[in-house]
Design a protein around this motif. Structure first.
Motif, PDB file in Angstrom:
ATOM      1  N   LEU A 118      39.109  42.203  55.089  1.00 33.29           N
ATOM      2  CA  LEU A 118      38.648  42.898  53.889  1.00 33.29           C
ATOM      3  C   LEU A 118      37.342  43.638  54.163  1.00 33.29           C
ATOM      4  O   LEU A 118      37.164  44.795  53.767  1.00 33.29           O
ATOM      5  N   ARG A 119      36.446  42.996  54.852  1.00 29.95           N
ATOM      6  CA  ARG A 119      35.176  43.630  55.171  1.00 29.95           C
ATOM      7  C   ARG A 119      35.377  44.847  56.076  1.00 29.95           C
ATOM      8  O   ARG A 119      34.726  45.880  55.892  1.00 29.95           O
ATOM      9  N   ASP A 120      36.288  44.764  57.045  1.00 28.79           N
ATOM     10  CA  ASP A 120      36.553  45.895  57.934  1.00 28.79           C
ATOM     11  C   ASP A 120      37.066  47.102  57.153  1.00 28.79           C
ATOM     12  O   ASP A 120      36.682  48.249  57.431  1.00 28.79           O
ATOM     13  N   LEU A 121      37.922  46.842  56.176  1.00 32.63           N
ATOM     14  CA  LEU A 121      38.445  47.941  55.348  1.00 32.63           C
ATOM     15  C   LEU A 121      37.333  48.541  54.484  1.00 32.63           C
ATOM     16  O   LEU A 121      37.274  49.765  54.301  1.00 32.63           O
ATOM     17  N   ASP A 122      36.452  47.695  53.964  1.00 33.92           N
ATOM     18  CA  ASP A 122      35.328  48.201  53.170  1.00 33.92           C
ATOM     19  C   ASP A 122      34.425  49.107  54.007  1.00 33.92           C
ATOM     20  O   ASP A 122      33.960  50.150  53.536  1.00 33.92           O
ATOM     21  N   ARG A 155      43.813  46.466  48.754  1.00 32.87           N
ATOM     22  CA  ARG A 155      44.376  45.678  47.651  1.00 32.87           C
ATOM     23  C   ARG A 155      45.112  44.457  48.181  1.00 32.87           C
ATOM     24  O   ARG A 155      44.956  43.347  47.652  1.00 32.87           O
ATOM     25  N   ASP A 156      45.899  44.654  49.208  1.00 35.16           N
ATOM     26  CA  ASP A 156      46.612  43.512  49.803  1.00 35.16           C
ATOM     27  C   ASP A 156      45.628  42.526  50.434  1.00 35.16           C
ATOM     28  O   ASP A 156      45.809  41.310  50.337  1.00 35.16           O
ATOM     29  N   VAL A 158      42.513  41.982  49.572  1.00 33.10           N
ATOM     30  CA  VAL A 158      41.810  41.267  48.509  1.00 33.10           C
ATOM     31  C   VAL A 158      42.633  40.077  48.035  1.00 33.10           C
ATOM     32  O   VAL A 158      42.116  38.964  47.878  1.00 33.10           O
ATOM     33  N   ALA A 159      43.920  40.303  47.821  1.00 32.85           N
ATOM     34  CA  ALA A 159      44.786  39.222  47.346  1.00 32.85           C
ATOM     35  C   ALA A 159      44.798  38.047  48.330  1.00 32.85           C
ATOM     36  O   ALA A 159      44.700  36.880  47.930  1.00 32.85           O
ATOM     37  N   ALA A 160      44.877  38.348  49.629  1.00 28.38           N
ATOM     38  CA  ALA A 160      44.896  37.293  50.644  1.00 28.38           C
ATOM     39  C   ALA A 160      43.559  36.561  50.705  1.00 28.38           C
ATOM     40  O   ALA A 160      43.511  35.326  50.822  1.00 28.38           O
ATOM     41  N   ALA A 161      42.458  37.302  50.624  1.00 23.89           N
ATOM     42  CA  ALA A 161      41.132  36.677  50.704  1.00 23.89           C
ATOM     43  C   ALA A 161      40.850  35.809  49.488  1.00 23.89           C
ATOM     44  O   ALA A 161      40.309  34.696  49.612  1.00 23.89           O
ATOM     45  N   VAL A 162      41.208  36.281  48.305  1.00 19.42           N
ATOM     46  CA  VAL A 162      40.998  35.490  47.087  1.00 19.42           C
ATOM     47  C   VAL A 162      41.811  34.207  47.139  1.00 19.42           C
ATOM     48  O   VAL A 162      41.327  33.124  46.772  1.00 19.42           O
ATOM     49  N   ALA A 163      43.056  34.297  47.606  1.00 20.58           N
ATOM     50  CA  ALA A 163      43.887  33.097  47.729  1.00 20.58           C
ATOM     51  C   ALA A 163      43.243  32.085  48.681  1.00 20.58           C
ATOM     52  O   ALA A 163      43.234  30.880  48.411  1.00 20.58           O
ATOM     53  N   ALA A 164      42.696  32.571  49.791  1.00 27.32           N
ATOM     54  CA  ALA A 164      42.051  31.674  50.754  1.00 27.32           C
ATOM     55  C   ALA A 164      40.811  31.025  50.154  1.00 27.32           C
ATOM     56  O   ALA A 164      40.576  29.823  50.338  1.00 27.32           O
ATOM     57  N   LEU A 165      40.007  31.795  49.431  1.00 27.99           N
ATOM     58  CA  LEU A 165      38.764  31.253  48.861  1.00 27.99           C
ATOM     59  C   LEU A 165      39.010  30.354  47.663  1.00 27.99           C
ATOM     60  O   LEU A 165      38.127  29.592  47.271  1.00 27.99           O
ATOM     61  N   ARG A 166      40.205  30.435  47.082  1.00 29.46           N
ATOM     62  CA  ARG A 166      40.569  29.528  45.985  1.00 29.46           C
ATOM     63  C   ARG A 166      41.311  28.292  46.486  1.00 29.46           C
ATOM     64  O   ARG A 166      41.610  27.396  45.708  1.00 29.46           O
TER      65      ARG A 166
END
Length: 314
Positions: A118-122, A155-156, A158-166
């Motif tokens: 996610l950070r690389d894409l940002d 977008r994809d 973000v979904a993966a990162a949020v799932a990991a952090l939850r």
């Protein structure tokens, strides 16, 4: 609790050496110099909590901020918080129970990696915008297409990162860290000065960075990336020790470390951005500022010329 430090070749282990030594099996130990408590401080138990507790609280706060709004600022802040706490645990690691300290550092590394894509894409999105605004090179309509493709990929991600952090794994790590820090601190000796533990490690890591970066402009991308990791640990651990000693990390050494870390990060982003563009838009070109190699040479020269100020802080 008996204190010890892993060593490789008779010297305190740097992060990479400790990892390699762990795969090879047991390593020898050397005793850390002890100093009876005289009120001078800072001492190990208090110093450990003074450094690590605020970092653990910051990590928890930034995790919640990211889950509420996974924008680029919160991604960057959460990764930075995890890296700073990991560097602090490396700094105090020899005094902590090895299984626990290694587990915490490994899990923090896992957390950082869950956010890496996610950070690389940002970074790539930001570079596309800045390159267009500052006219880094010829502008084409393909950049607008690339921006759209990267936005969709984010977008994809973000979904993966949020799932990991939850996940339960992230919750156990972040929510349990502060309680573990208190338990670990209770077992630390109150008659050992922080500098007796930290200074040998900082000196050796500084020496390793200087040796590994002697021909920095000719390093392969992979070796440069490894060097960047060591520079980050050295920077964060040095800043933590400075603040613990009541000093602001603003002298030439800290400025040089920060600048070197920044330019190595920019060069790593160039490499990552090129791979991302090739995957998302084959044949496209990732934006890259032409002056980076010159900046690297200047940043390394400033670091080589700087003198660590840890001893004056002890």
């Amino acid at each position: 609790m008996s204190l010890h430090r892993k060593v490789t070749g008779g010297k305190p282990a740097t992060p990479r050496q400790a990892g390699r030594a762990g795969r090879r099996g047991p390593t020898p130990t050397v005793r850390i110099e002890r100093r009876r408590a005289t009120g001078e401080g800072p001492f190990l138990q208090a110093g450990f909590l003074a450094v690590c507790q605020p970092l653990a609280s910051d990590l928890a706060r930034r995790r919640q901020a990211f889950l509420a709004e996974p924008d680029d600022l919160n991604v960057h802040g959460l990764r930075g918080a995890a890296r700073r706490l990991r560097a602090a645990l490396w700094m105090f690691g020899p005094a902590l129970p090895p299984p626990d300290a290694k587990w915490a550092q490994r899990e923090l590394k896992w957390l950082v990696r869950r956010l890496s894509g996610l950070r690389d894409l940002d970074v790539l999105l930001e570079r596309i915008v800045i390159a267009k605004r500052q006219n880094w090179g010829p502008q084409t309509r393909s950049e607008d297409l690339l921006f759209g493709l990267v936005t969709l990929a984010r977008r994809d991600s973000v979904a993966a990162a949020v799932a990991a952090l939850r996940s339960a794994r992230a919750s156990v790590l972040v929510d349990g860290l502060e309680a573990w820090l208190l338990e670990a601190a209770a077992d630390l000796d109150g008659d050992v000065a922080v500098e007796g533990l930290v200074l040998p490690a900082l000196r050796d890591l500084d020496a390793q960075v200087r040796a590994d970066g002697r021909h920095i402009t000719r390093l392969h991308a992979r070796r440069r990336h490894v060097l960047r990791g060591d520079v980050k640990v050295l920077r964060y651990a040095s800043e933590a020790f400075a603040q613990l000693s009541g000093r602001e990390p603003i002298d030439a050494y800290f400025i040089a470390l920060s600048d070197l870390s920044g330019i190595l990060g920019d060069l790593n982003d160039d490499d990552v951005g090129a791979h991302l563009v090739e995957r998302l838009a084959p044949g496209g070109t990732a934006p890259s500022h032409p002056s980076r190699k010159a900046r690297l040479k200047a940043a390394w020269a400033a670091y080589e010329a700087s003198t660590p100020t840890w001893d004056s802080m002890a």
